[in-house]
Design a protein around this motif. Structure first.
Motif, mmCIF file in Angstrom:
data_model
loop_
_atom_site.group_PDB
_atom_site.id
_atom_site.type_symbol
_atom_site.label_atom_id
_atom_site.label_comp_id
_atom_site.label_asym_id
_atom_site.label_seq_id
_atom_site.Cartn_x
_atom_site.Cartn_y
_atom_site.Cartn_z
ATOM 1 N N THR A 126 78.169 54.592 37.865
ATOM 2 C CA THR A 126 78.842 55.204 38.999
ATOM 3 C C THR A 126 80.046 54.382 39.420
ATOM 4 O OG1 THR A 126 77.474 54.010 40.608
ATOM 5 C CG2 THR A 126 76.669 56.154 39.864
ATOM 6 N N VAL A 127 80.925 55.016 40.189
ATOM 7 C CA VAL A 127 82.002 54.323 40.894
ATOM 8 C C VAL A 127 81.931 54.753 42.350
ATOM 9 C CG1 VAL A 127 83.501 54.135 38.893
ATOM 10 C CG2 VAL A 127 83.712 56.125 40.393
ATOM 11 N N ARG A 128 82.472 53.931 43.221
ATOM 12 C CA ARG A 128 82.459 54.244 44.660
ATOM 13 C C ARG A 128 83.884 54.507 45.137
ATOM 14 N NH1 ARG A 128 78.418 50.893 47.996
ATOM 15 N NH2 ARG A 128 77.147 52.434 46.893
ATOM 16 N N LEU A 129 84.040 55.555 45.927
ATOM 17 C CA LEU A 129 85.330 55.956 46.481
ATOM 18 C C LEU A 129 85.408 55.562 47.947
ATOM 19 C CD1 LEU A 129 85.597 59.555 44.952
ATOM 20 C CD2 LEU A 129 86.347 57.381 43.957
ATOM 21 N N ASP A 130 86.639 55.436 48.441
ATOM 22 C CA ASP A 130 86.834 54.996 49.827
ATOM 23 C C ASP A 130 86.905 56.139 50.830
ATOM 24 O OD1 ASP A 130 89.260 56.074 49.109
ATOM 25 O OD2 ASP A 130 90.468 54.505 50.038
ATOM 26 N N GLY A 136 86.198 65.112 54.289
ATOM 27 C CA GLY A 136 85.975 66.383 53.623
ATOM 28 C C GLY A 136 85.303 66.268 52.274
ATOM 29 N N VAL A 137 84.732 65.118 51.949
ATOM 30 C CA VAL A 137 84.035 64.928 50.680
ATOM 31 C C VAL A 137 82.557 65.295 50.875
ATOM 32 C CG1 VAL A 137 83.357 63.269 48.910
ATOM 33 C CG2 VAL A 137 85.625 63.124 49.967
ATOM 34 N N ALA A 138 82.036 66.104 49.982
ATOM 35 C CA ALA A 138 80.627 66.503 50.039
ATOM 36 C C ALA A 138 79.959 66.184 48.711
ATOM 37 C CB ALA A 138 80.514 68.003 50.357
ATOM 38 N N GLU A 139 78.633 66.234 48.693
ATOM 39 C CA GLU A 139 77.891 65.957 47.464
ATOM 40 C C GLU A 139 78.047 67.117 46.476
ATOM 41 O OE1 GLU A 139 73.866 64.810 47.865
ATOM 42 O OE2 GLU A 139 74.250 63.292 49.404
ATOM 43 N N GLY A 140 77.984 66.769 45.188
ATOM 44 C CA GLY A 140 78.039 67.780 44.146
ATOM 45 C C GLY A 140 79.421 68.342 43.896
ATOM 46 N N ARG A 141 80.461 67.591 44.219
ATOM 47 C CA ARG A 141 81.827 68.058 44.010
ATOM 48 C C ARG A 141 82.448 67.346 42.803
ATOM 49 N NH1 ARG A 141 79.888 71.344 46.681
ATOM 50 N NH2 ARG A 141 80.462 71.972 48.802
ATOM 51 N N ALA A 142 83.313 68.063 42.091
ATOM 52 C CA ALA A 142 83.983 67.501 40.920
ATOM 53 C C ALA A 142 84.952 66.403 41.340
ATOM 54 C CB ALA A 142 84.734 68.595 40.170
ATOM 55 N N VAL A 143 84.997 65.346 40.545
ATOM 56 C CA VAL A 143 85.926 64.239 40.786
ATOM 57 C C VAL A 143 86.822 64.128 39.555
ATOM 58 C CG1 VAL A 143 86.165 61.799 41.339
ATOM 59 C CG2 VAL A 143 84.176 63.078 42.167
ATOM 60 N N GLY A 151 83.593 62.902 36.735
ATOM 61 C CA GLY A 151 82.202 63.015 37.158
ATOM 62 C C GLY A 151 82.065 63.883 38.389
ATOM 63 N N ARG A 152 80.969 63.665 39.134
ATOM 64 C CA ARG A 152 80.704 64.432 40.354
ATOM 65 C C ARG A 152 80.120 63.518 41.417
ATOM 66 N NH1 ARG A 152 75.109 65.523 40.408
ATOM 67 N NH2 ARG A 152 74.101 65.335 38.363
ATOM 68 N N THR A 153 80.332 63.874 42.684
ATOM 69 C CA THR A 153 79.799 63.087 43.789
ATOM 70 C C THR A 153 78.291 63.280 43.894
ATOM 71 O OG1 THR A 153 80.323 64.911 45.304
ATOM 72 C CG2 THR A 153 81.946 63.147 45.106
ATOM 73 N N VAL A 154 77.581 62.173 44.134
ATOM 74 C CA VAL A 154 76.121 62.246 44.217
ATOM 75 C C VAL A 154 75.569 61.658 45.510
ATOM 76 C CG1 VAL A 154 75.711 62.272 41.734
ATOM 77 C CG2 VAL A 154 75.974 60.077 42.901
ATOM 78 N N VAL A 163 80.215 58.318 42.769
ATOM 79 C CA VAL A 163 80.522 59.318 41.745
ATOM 80 C C VAL A 163 79.697 59.015 40.506
ATOM 81 C CG1 VAL A 163 82.321 60.335 40.314
ATOM 82 C CG2 VAL A 163 82.865 59.559 42.637
ATOM 83 N N LEU A 164 78.917 59.975 40.067
ATOM 84 C CA LEU A 164 78.180 59.861 38.823
ATOM 85 C C LEU A 164 79.123 60.205 37.675
ATOM 86 C CD1 LEU A 164 75.277 59.373 37.675
ATOM 87 C CD2 LEU A 164 75.047 61.870 37.638
ATOM 88 N N LEU A 165 79.369 59.242 36.787
ATOM 89 C CA LEU A 165 80.364 59.414 35.736
ATOM 90 C C LEU A 165 79.847 60.274 34.593
ATOM 91 C CD1 LEU A 165 81.758 55.763 35.585
ATOM 92 C CD2 LEU A 165 82.733 57.724 36.793
ATOM 93 N N LEU A 166 80.783 60.849 33.843
ATOM 94 C CA LEU A 166 80.426 61.688 32.700
ATOM 95 C C LEU A 166 79.630 60.930 31.648
ATOM 96 C CD1 LEU A 166 83.771 63.643 32.101
ATOM 97 C CD2 LEU A 166 81.637 64.570 32.994
#
Length: 295
Positions: A126-130, A136-143, A151-154, A163-166
């Motif tokens: 994973t990586v972490r975003l600021d 407006g960031v929600a879970e299960g969204r494309a990054v 990946g997608r937000t988890v 973010v769970l990476l590909l």
């Protein structure tokens, strides 16, 4: 011994007196002879003094050269530092221009984020975003990045999002081949440190048209990822051990290990919820926000 010394001093004194009482012509000849006799010594002394001055000047010049060399070295270090800063600024400027152009081309609402942390231990990658729910960031969204999907937000908090990476084995994406339209599902292969992140595309028909180099994009099925996001390119193809399907190894297009900025594909509902939360934080709960009637 003392008598000899007195005799020598008396003889020298007599010679001096005799010299002083000589006629002018004789005195001139004696003085000339004395000058001629001591001239080599004077010349040697003068040459020694000149050489000594040259040596002093040379030593002083070496000192000046050392000071000049140190000054030039300091200036060189400073200029190299300035060049590095200029290259970094040029790289950042180019990256920001690319990001701006990408945002303008993308039809969805994008929340720009910076990568502030990484975790590639074990099976989770994973990586972490600021940015988080407040932006407006929600879970299960494309990054995504300009290079493609990452990946997608988890896990989303108020101000951060993971973010769970590909490349993570638990990350699955519905995809299709851009050239032939063949559908499939990608799954991360769990790349470790120093390994090239990759994933595998499964469940393609045995007769499906799959070729090395084909672009793999999101299919849009399931509604989780927007349609047409670049995932990667086919590296190799082989038949599944069961013999019923084909599977392909995919080189992920985005550089997961070096991503510095990313965008979360937010929905209108995500942004509305963030705006509502901000208003409530500033002014208190909005009357009727829970759906009930206001008194």
């Amino acid at each position: 011994m003392k008598d000899r010394r007195w005799i020598a001093l008396c003889a020298i004194g007599l010679i001096v007196l005799a010299t002083l009482n000589l006629p002018d012509a004789a005195s001139s000849r004696v003085k000339g002879a004395v000058r001629d006799g001591i001239s080599p010594l004077q010349a040697a002394l003068r040459g020694g003094v000149r050489d000594l001055r040259e040596i002093i000047r040379y030593i002083r010049g070496i000192g000046d050269l050392a000071l000049e060399n140190r000054a030039l070295s300091e200036e060189l270090v400073y200029l190299r530092g300035e060049m590095r800063i200029a290259r970094e600024l040029e790289r950042d400027n180019r990256m920001l221009r690319d990001l701006l152009g990408f945002v303008q081309r993308f039809p969805n609402q994008l929340v720009s984020c910076e990568v502030i942390g990484r975790d590639s231990t074990g099976w989770w990658q994973t990586v972490r975003l600021d940015k988080g729910a407040e932006a407006g960031v929600a879970e299960g969204r494309a990054v995504i990045t300009p290079d493609g999907l990452i990946g997608r937000t988890v896990a989303v908090s108020g101000r951060t999002a993971d973010v769970l990476l590909l490349s993570d084995p638990t990350c699955q994406v519905s995809v299709r081949l851009a050239r032939s339209g063949v559908l499939g599902i990608t799954q991360g292969l769990g790349a470790g440190p120093g390994e090239q992140p990759a994933c595998r595309m499964d469940y393609m028909a045995r007769t499906a048209d799959v070729q090395q180099g084909d672009e793999v994009v999101t299919s849009g099925m399931g509604g989780l990822f927007p349609k047409g996001l670049l995932v990667g390119r086919v590296a190799r193809v082989e038949t599944d051990p069961s013999g019923l399907y084909q599977r392909a190894w995919i080189d992920i297009a985005a550089d997961l290990g070096r991503a510095e900025y990313a965008f979360v594909a937010a929905t209108e509902a995500d942004l509305a919820a963030a705006a509502k939360g901000l208003i409530e934080e500033l002014t208190g709960p909005v009357p009727g926000a829970s759906g009930g009637e206001t008194p």
